[in-house]
Design an enzyme around this catalytic site. Structure first.
Site, PDB file in Angstrom:
ATOM      1  N   TYR A  44      21.907 -20.917 -16.334  1.00 45.02           N
ATOM      2  CA  TYR A  44      22.428 -20.374 -17.602  1.00 45.02           C
ATOM      3  C   TYR A  44      23.926 -20.110 -17.462  1.00 45.02           C
ATOM      4  CZ  TYR A  44      23.097 -17.475 -21.731  1.00 45.02           C
ATOM      5  OH  TYR A  44      23.559 -16.967 -22.925  1.00 45.02           O
ATOM      6  N   ARG A  88      15.428 -25.368 -35.592  1.00 46.71           N
ATOM      7  CA  ARG A  88      14.209 -26.195 -35.531  1.00 46.71           C
ATOM      8  C   ARG A  88      13.085 -25.628 -36.372  1.00 46.71           C
ATOM      9  NH1 ARG A  88      13.593 -25.581 -29.284  1.00 46.71           N
ATOM     10  NH2 ARG A  88      14.229 -23.538 -30.065  1.00 46.71           N
ATOM     11  N   ALA A 102      20.675 -20.905 -36.757  1.00 45.84           N
ATOM     12  CA  ALA A 102      20.784 -19.909 -37.841  1.00 45.84           C
ATOM     13  C   ALA A 102      19.455 -19.228 -38.145  1.00 45.84           C
ATOM     14  CB  ALA A 102      21.328 -20.573 -39.106  1.00 45.84           C
TER      15      ALA A 102
HETATM   16  P1  NDP Z   1      18.143 -16.131 -30.488  1.00 48.06           P
HETATM   17  O1  NDP Z   1      17.047 -16.580 -29.568  1.00 48.06           O
HETATM   18  O2  NDP Z   1      17.854 -14.979 -31.393  1.00 48.06           O
HETATM   19  O3  NDP Z   1      18.663 -17.375 -31.353  1.00 48.06           O
HETATM   20  C1  NDP Z   1      18.839 -18.646 -30.788  1.00 48.06           C
HETATM   21  C2  NDP Z   1      19.002 -19.680 -31.890  1.00 48.06           C
HETATM   22  O4  NDP Z   1      19.223 -20.959 -31.298  1.00 48.06           O
HETATM   23  C3  NDP Z   1      17.766 -19.784 -32.764  1.00 48.06           C
HETATM   24  O5  NDP Z   1      18.170 -19.814 -34.123  1.00 48.06           O
HETATM   25  C4  NDP Z   1      17.146 -21.113 -32.354  1.00 48.06           C
HETATM   26  O6  NDP Z   1      16.566 -21.716 -33.502  1.00 48.06           O
HETATM   27  C5  NDP Z   1      18.382 -21.912 -31.918  1.00 48.06           C
HETATM   28  N1  NDP Z   1      18.014 -22.978 -30.986  1.00 48.06           N
HETATM   29  C6  NDP Z   1      17.546 -22.842 -29.718  1.00 48.06           C
HETATM   30  N2  NDP Z   1      17.275 -24.043 -29.192  1.00 48.06           N
HETATM   31  C7  NDP Z   1      17.590 -24.963 -30.142  1.00 48.06           C
HETATM   32  C8  NDP Z   1      17.528 -26.387 -30.189  1.00 48.06           C
HETATM   33  N3  NDP Z   1      17.098 -27.113 -29.154  1.00 48.06           N
HETATM   34  N4  NDP Z   1      17.919 -27.004 -31.333  1.00 48.06           N
HETATM   35  C9  NDP Z   1      18.347 -26.290 -32.374  1.00 48.06           C
HETATM   36  N5  NDP Z   1      18.449 -24.945 -32.395  1.00 48.06           N
HETATM   37  C10 NDP Z   1      18.059 -24.298 -31.279  1.00 48.06           C
HETATM   38  O7  NDP Z   1      19.359 -15.780 -29.532  1.00 48.06           O
HETATM   39  P2  NDP Z   1      20.870 -15.293 -29.851  1.00 48.06           P
HETATM   40  O8  NDP Z   1      21.137 -15.193 -31.288  1.00 48.06           O
HETATM   41  O9  NDP Z   1      21.106 -14.126 -28.990  1.00 48.06           O
HETATM   42  O10 NDP Z   1      21.655 -16.522 -29.207  1.00 48.06           O
HETATM   43  C11 NDP Z   1      22.607 -17.298 -29.880  1.00 48.06           C
HETATM   44  C12 NDP Z   1      23.626 -17.782 -28.873  1.00 48.06           C
HETATM   45  O11 NDP Z   1      24.277 -16.655 -28.292  1.00 48.06           O
HETATM   46  C13 NDP Z   1      23.043 -18.584 -27.692  1.00 48.06           C
HETATM   47  O12 NDP Z   1      23.931 -19.647 -27.422  1.00 48.06           O
HETATM   48  C14 NDP Z   1      23.055 -17.563 -26.530  1.00 48.06           C
HETATM   49  O13 NDP Z   1      23.153 -18.204 -25.283  1.00 48.06           O
HETATM   50  C15 NDP Z   1      24.303 -16.784 -26.876  1.00 48.06           C
HETATM   51  N6  NDP Z   1      24.417 -15.456 -26.304  1.00 48.06           N
HETATM   52  C16 NDP Z   1      23.454 -14.491 -26.487  1.00 48.06           C
HETATM   53  C17 NDP Z   1      23.628 -13.226 -25.967  1.00 48.06           C
HETATM   54  C18 NDP Z   1      22.602 -12.164 -26.090  1.00 48.06           C
HETATM   55  O14 NDP Z   1      22.607 -11.213 -25.268  1.00 48.06           O
HETATM   56  N7  NDP Z   1      21.732 -12.192 -27.095  1.00 48.06           N
HETATM   57  C19 NDP Z   1      24.868 -12.854 -25.263  1.00 48.06           C
HETATM   58  C20 NDP Z   1      25.803 -13.942 -25.127  1.00 48.06           C
HETATM   59  C21 NDP Z   1      25.586 -15.168 -25.648  1.00 48.06           C
HETATM   60  P3  NDP Z   1      15.161 -22.502 -33.525  1.00 48.06           P
HETATM   61  O15 NDP Z   1      14.283 -21.861 -32.490  1.00 48.06           O
HETATM   62  O16 NDP Z   1      14.703 -22.361 -34.933  1.00 48.06           O
HETATM   63  O17 NDP Z   1      15.554 -23.887 -33.192  1.00 48.06           O
HETATM   64  C1  8X3 Z   2      23.510 -13.451 -22.532  1.00 50.19           C
HETATM   65  C2  8X3 Z   2      24.143 -12.313 -21.779  1.00 50.19           C
HETATM   66  O1  8X3 Z   2      24.542 -11.294 -19.501  1.00 50.19           O
HETATM   67  O2  8X3 Z   2      22.245 -11.870 -20.044  1.00 50.19           O
HETATM   68  O3  8X3 Z   2      24.349 -14.537 -22.605  1.00 50.19           O
HETATM   69  O4  8X3 Z   2      23.834 -13.566 -19.518  1.00 50.19           O
HETATM   70  S1  8X3 Z   2      23.664 -12.294 -20.143  1.00 50.19           S
END
Ligand code: NDP
Ligand code: 8X3
Length: 253
Positions: free
Chosen positions: A153, A34, A10
């Site tokens: 990934y 984190r 979040a």
């Molecule tokens: P961000 O990097 O903006 O956010 C990722 C979040 O995950 C952060 O809040 C981070 O919080 C948390 N996080 C990462 N590792 C850990 C850990 N080990 N423990 C706890 N929290 C963790 O990326 P997005 O918002 O884009 O990503 C969110 C989800 O959406 C992911 O699962 C990503 O794979 C997925 N996704 C993203 C896409 C994109 O193009 N952006 C497309 C499709 C899917 P903190 O660092 O504070 O721990």
């Molecule tokens: C993130 C989107 O297409 O870079 O999950 O894998 S992509």
């Protein structure tokens, strides 16, 4: 009485946008990540803007002990979790499998797959006791296709979709809905994390077309979470209008 949602990841991107939309609609929130200073700032902002109840849990989803302790530490009146949003995740690096970095692989598998499983394992008994709940997992376009350089990934996000389908069968007798959302390219901190702070490489991913905004994905999640009790939106696959596959985007449309 207000509903309660627990959101992992979040502190940034989708997770933070989702926290905003659920708070705006009067849900109580358990926000996780984190980075404690970001959690505390978001907690303060949500409480003051929306007068909702918010609690933050600072832990690493890769660490089973920390995850168990975080969920166990919830006060009893916070254990009525209606929605678990398994959003924490990342891509670390993008390149051929033969050059793969073992630390990157472990970080992705431990966060995107094992961390998600730990959360389901710890939270589902609370939902089972109430015979009610909804688990929403965040997969990706990478859970549908396997593009070059995306190997691990893509593997983790295919796993998220498979785990979702199987968990739905397991949790069916307890009236727990399980669903998944698969977004395409969205501009968050995702690419900055993937390319380890290289801003040029990260912004190049979104050059020449309009990617999704975190709010677009948050709106879809809110839709999934607020259907009547008898309806489960099993999966949403949401792409930017300018994206057909991971590698095919319509530039300057
Ligand atoms: P961000 O990097 O903006 O956010 C990722 C979040 O995950 C952060 O809040 C981070 O919080 C948390 N996080 C990462 N590792 C850990 C850990 N080990 N423990 C706890 N929290 C963790 O990326 P997005 O918002 O884009 O990503 C969110 C989800 O959406 C992911 O699962 C990503 O794979 C997925 N996704 C993203 C896409 C994109 O193009 N952006 C497309 C499709 C899917 P903190 O660092 O504070 O721990
Ligand atoms: C993130 C989107 O297409 O870079 O999950 O894998 S992509």
């Amino acid at each position: 009485m207000s509903n309660t949602i627990l959101i992992t990841g979040a502190t940034s991107g989708f997770g933070e946008a989702r926290a905003q939309i659920f708070a705006k609609n009067n849900w109580n929130l358990i926000i996780c990540g984190r980075r404690n200073e970001r959690l505390k700032a978001l907690e303060k902002e949500l409480i003051s803007n929306y007068s909702v109840r918010v609690i933050s849990l600072c832990f690493d989803v890769r660490n089973l002990q920390e995850t168990k302790e975080a969920i166990a530490s919830l006060p009893n009146d916070w254990k009525n979790i209606d929605v678990l949003l398994n959003n924490a995740g990342l891509a670390a690096g993008r390149g051929p499998i033969q050059d793969g970095d073992y630390d990157d692989w472990e970080q992705m598998i431990d966060t995107n797959v094992k961390g998600l499983l730990y959360m389901i394992r710890e939270v589902s008994p609370l939902m089972m006791a109430r015979k009610k709940g909804h688990i929403i997992n965040v997969a990706s376009l990478a859970g549908w296709e396997a593009y070059g350089g995306g190997n691990v990934y893509c593997g983790t996000k295919h796993a998220v979709r498979a785990i979702t389908r199987s968990a739905r069968v397991d949790l069916l007798p307890y009236h727990i809905k399980v669903s998944v959302i698969s977004p395409g390219a969205a501009e968050t901190e995702f690419s900055l994390v993937r390319f380890k702070g290289d801003e040029q490489k990260a912004s190049a991913v979104y050059e020449g077309y309009q990617p999704l905004k975190a709010e677009d994905v948050a709106n879809s999640i809110y839709f999934m979470a607020t259907q009547p009790a008898h309806v489960n939106i099993e999966e949403i696959f949401i792409l930017p209008a300018a994206q057909a596959t991971d590698t095919i985007t319509q530039k300057n449309a």
